[in-house]
Design a protein around this motif. Structure first.
Motif, PDB file in Angstrom:
ATOM      1  N   HIS A   5       0.351  -0.501   0.018  1.00  9.82           N
ATOM      2  CA  HIS A   5      -0.119   0.534  -0.139  1.00  9.82           C
ATOM      3  C   HIS A   5       0.587   1.406  -0.112  1.00  9.82           C
ATOM      4  O   HIS A   5       0.529   2.098  -0.510  1.00  9.82           O
ATOM      5  N   ILE A   6       2.130   1.119   0.866  1.00 10.72           N
ATOM      6  CA  ILE A   6       3.234   2.600   0.475  1.00 10.72           C
ATOM      7  C   ILE A   6       3.510   2.485  -0.927  1.00 10.72           C
ATOM      8  O   ILE A   6       3.363   3.938  -1.658  1.00 10.72           O
ATOM      9  N   ARG A   7       3.841   1.115  -1.511  1.00 13.51           N
ATOM     10  CA  ARG A   7       4.142   1.902  -3.381  1.00 13.51           C
ATOM     11  C   ARG A   7       3.077   2.670  -4.210  1.00 13.51           C
ATOM     12  O   ARG A   7       2.896   3.003  -4.670  1.00 13.51           O
ATOM     13  N   ARG A   8       2.289   1.537  -3.226  1.00 12.38           N
ATOM     14  CA  ARG A   8       0.703   2.590  -4.356  1.00 12.38           C
ATOM     15  C   ARG A   8      -0.339   3.749  -3.654  1.00 12.38           C
ATOM     16  O   ARG A   8       0.170   4.275  -4.922  1.00 12.38           O
ATOM     17  N   ALA A   9       0.601   4.005  -2.870  1.00 12.21           N
ATOM     18  CA  ALA A   9       0.413   5.743  -2.554  1.00 12.21           C
ATOM     19  C   ALA A   9       1.548   6.103  -3.021  1.00 12.21           C
ATOM     20  O   ALA A   9       1.088   7.383  -3.890  1.00 12.21           O
ATOM     21  N   ILE A  10       2.368   5.697  -3.052  1.00 10.31           N
ATOM     22  CA  ILE A  10       3.795   6.648  -4.197  1.00 10.31           C
ATOM     23  C   ILE A  10       3.688   6.480  -4.931  1.00 10.31           C
ATOM     24  O   ILE A  10       3.265   7.661  -6.142  1.00 10.31           O
TER      25      ILE A  10
ATOM     26  N   LEU B 142       0.094   6.709  -7.071  1.00  7.88           N
ATOM     27  CA  LEU B 142      -0.786   7.721  -6.994  1.00  7.88           C
ATOM     28  C   LEU B 142      -0.162   9.326  -7.076  1.00  7.88           C
ATOM     29  O   LEU B 142      -0.664   9.699  -7.416  1.00  7.88           O
ATOM     30  N   PHE B 143       0.251   9.544  -6.166  1.00 15.01           N
ATOM     31  CA  PHE B 143       1.096  10.869  -6.031  1.00 15.01           C
ATOM     32  C   PHE B 143       1.815  10.509  -7.486  1.00 15.01           C
ATOM     33  O   PHE B 143       1.571  12.170  -7.636  1.00 15.01           O
TER      34      PHE B 143
ATOM     35  N   LYS C 121      -2.567  11.801  -9.141  1.00 13.26           N
ATOM     36  CA  LYS C 121      -3.688  11.190  -8.268  1.00 13.26           C
ATOM     37  C   LYS C 121      -3.762  11.414  -7.342  1.00 13.26           C
ATOM     38  O   LYS C 121      -3.743  10.720  -6.010  1.00 13.26           O
ATOM     39  N   TYR C 122      -3.743  12.701  -6.653  1.00 11.74           N
ATOM     40  CA  TYR C 122      -3.377  13.097  -4.999  1.00 11.74           C
ATOM     41  C   TYR C 122      -4.806  12.915  -3.820  1.00 11.74           C
ATOM     42  O   TYR C 122      -4.633  12.362  -2.972  1.00 11.74           O
TER      43      TYR C 122
ATOM     44  N   SER D  31       0.394  18.132  -1.757  1.00 17.40           N
ATOM     45  CA  SER D  31      -0.819  17.454  -3.123  1.00 17.40           C
ATOM     46  C   SER D  31      -1.050  18.441  -3.151  1.00 17.40           C
ATOM     47  O   SER D  31      -1.559  18.378  -4.129  1.00 17.40           O
ATOM     48  N   ILE D  32      -2.337  19.126  -2.007  1.00 20.36           N
ATOM     49  CA  ILE D  32      -2.712  20.234  -2.755  1.00 20.36           C
ATOM     50  C   ILE D  32      -2.161  21.428  -3.196  1.00 20.36           C
ATOM     51  O   ILE D  32      -2.995  21.808  -4.485  1.00 20.36           O
TER      52      ILE D  32
END
Length: 476
Positions: A297-302, A304-305, A309-310, A345-346
């Motif tokens: 899930h950490i890899r997926r979050a990175i 997405l960023f 896809k923030y 992200s913002i």
């Protein structure tokens, strides 16, 4: 059970003191999670979970008490029982086993007296190796008993009796372990620097490098240096995962696991690196990929960023907030790191737009509570701090990018480019005139070392060259 525990005096007191109290159940199973750890960190993590999670409090304290009874730290056992008694006074584990505590205290004192007597006899015999090992045994004893300050002193006394680089390295590793147990991050950094400068070579040096990287990341994260922490974690060799014990310590179980490195490194990188750096140094890093596979899930979050896809990235992280609040090292930094990721992200989301409605911003970045009640409050704080270059139109409910003057920008760039070309042209013309005048300066290898002149020919050459340049440029 969670409601009952949350209403107990123990958690009410901790909440009033400003400590984190987690009511939601985490995603991990306590038994599976804690099976990855040994040594001091096992009991330390169990106590942290028990004192922060109303859902797992009783189970965590029961397991921690059973773990404490297998060791020599009687004070830890008594403290754990006392805390559990405030949460679940009717629980059998909440009753102090005075018989065990009395007998264990006697055994611990007898062992201490024996070790001190042996060390004294070694000092009388003046045998350096025996004295070193005697101090080491005393350090091991104090560490097991939870007396970390005395353990640190005992290991420090080994220094003058170390006779090889390996002895020095092992001593420093023990000091490093005790400093981590004390959470004294400045001392940890000091011991890492000493460990890095030891004279061990070959395989011994190779064994130290992953330990140095992992512990350095932990120390930087503890000091809130997130970029340095991310760099240290992502540079940790995957050999750390299967490394044999060094100095009698299984580092990947007694200090920090591969899963921890993936979480700490990935989130610190998200908080401190831009998208290109995340892709090059994290996602495309073959070594760190071995750690990321443990926490997908950490890899997926990175990912997405990096894919812009923030909101999806933040949603993934929010799903694991409870788990990270129960991490003994990460909980105090979680709010800062999540805040940095959210603000970044913002900012990145707003870059392509001249204006965005506040309703759309609120939908994309749902407020997670905390310091800001609405998205307007959060955006206002970011603008006031200089993080976000924008303006808020409360009438039309818009977030507006400040107007720019493209013509002024083009003219300024053109003027700067003209000045650069003018400067370059003048330098080239000067060089051509100097060559035409026969003036050339070469380094004299046999000349004075401190810049002195062998004779006056160099000065005469400068004068002649300058006269030639002047005449060609129309000066008298």
């Amino acid at each position: 059970m969670a409601k009952d525990a949350a209403d107990t005096p123990f958690f009410q007191k901790r909440k009033s003191e400003g400590h984190i109290v987690v009511r939601d159940p985490p995603k991990f199973d306590l038994e599976s999670y804690i099976s990855n750890y040994d040594g001091f960190t096992r009991a330390d993590r169990l106590r942290h979970i028990g004192s922060h999670s109303t859902y797992l409090a009783v189970d965590a304290y029961r397991t921690a008490i059973a773990e404490a009874k297998r060791g020599k730290n009687v004070k830890l056992y008594c403290d754990l029982v006392e805390e559990l008694a405030q949460i679940a006074p009717e629980d059998p584990a909440a009753l102090t086993d005075t018989t065990w505590a009395t007998e264990k205290t006697k055994k611990v004192e007898a062992e201490k007296d024996k070790l001190e007597h042996e060390l004294k006899s070694y000092k009388n015999n003046m045998i350096k190796e025996s004295i070193r090992m005697g101090n080491e045994d005393m350090g091991h004893f104090y560490y097991a008993a939870g007396e970390y300050s005395n353990a640190h002193k005992a290991y420090m006394r080994m220094r003058e009796h170390c006779t090889s680089p390996k002895h020095l390295a092992d001593m420093t590793l023990r000091l490093l372990l005790v400093s981590i147990a004390q959470k004294s991050w400045l001392t940890v950094q000091s011991h890492i620097a000493k460990l890095d400068s030891t004279q061990v070579k070959g395989d011994e040096k190779a064994k130290l490098e992953p330990i140095i990287s992992a512990c350095a990341g932990l120390a930087h994260m503890g000091a809130a240096n997130y970029r340095e922490a991310a760099t240290a974690f992502i540079n940790t060799s995957p050999a750390f995962l299967t490394a044999e014990p060094v100095a009698g310590i299984t580092w990947q179980r007694e200090v920090i696991t591969g899963n921890d490195i993936a979480v700490y490194g990935g989130l610190c990188a998200l908080a401190s690196m831009d998208r290109s750096q995340l892709k090059d140094r994290v996602l495309d890093n073959n070594d760190f990929r071995n750690f990321l596979e443990l926490e997908p899930h950490i890899r997926r979050a990175i990912n997405l960023f990096c894919a812009s896809k923030y909101s999806a990235c933040l949603e993934v992280l929010e799903n694991y907030r409870t788990d990270y609040l129960l991490d003994v090292y990460f909980s105090k930094d979680l709010s800062n790191i999540y805040g940095l990721i959210r603000r970044k992200s913002i900012v990145q989301y707003f870059i392509p737009f001249s204006c965005v409605t506040l309703d759309e911003m609120a939908a994309k970045f749902q407020t997670a509570g905390g310091d800001y009640a609405t998205i307007e409050d959060e955006l206002e704080a970011m603008i006031n701090s200089g993080t976000l270059d924008a303006r808020i139109d409360l009438v039309d409910r818009l977030l507006i990018s400040p107007p720019t003057n493209p013509r002024y920008t083009v003219h300024a760039d053109a003027l700067a480019m003209a000045q650069s070309y003018d400067h370059t042209l003048r330098l080239r013309l000067t060089r051509l005139n100097m060559m035409a005048a026969g003036f050339e300066v070469r380094q004299d290898k046999g000349g004075p070392k401190e810049g002195g002149l062998k004779d006056n020919s160099f000065g005469e050459g400068i004068s002649a060259g300058l006269r030639g340049i002047g005449s060609k440029m129309g000066f008298s």
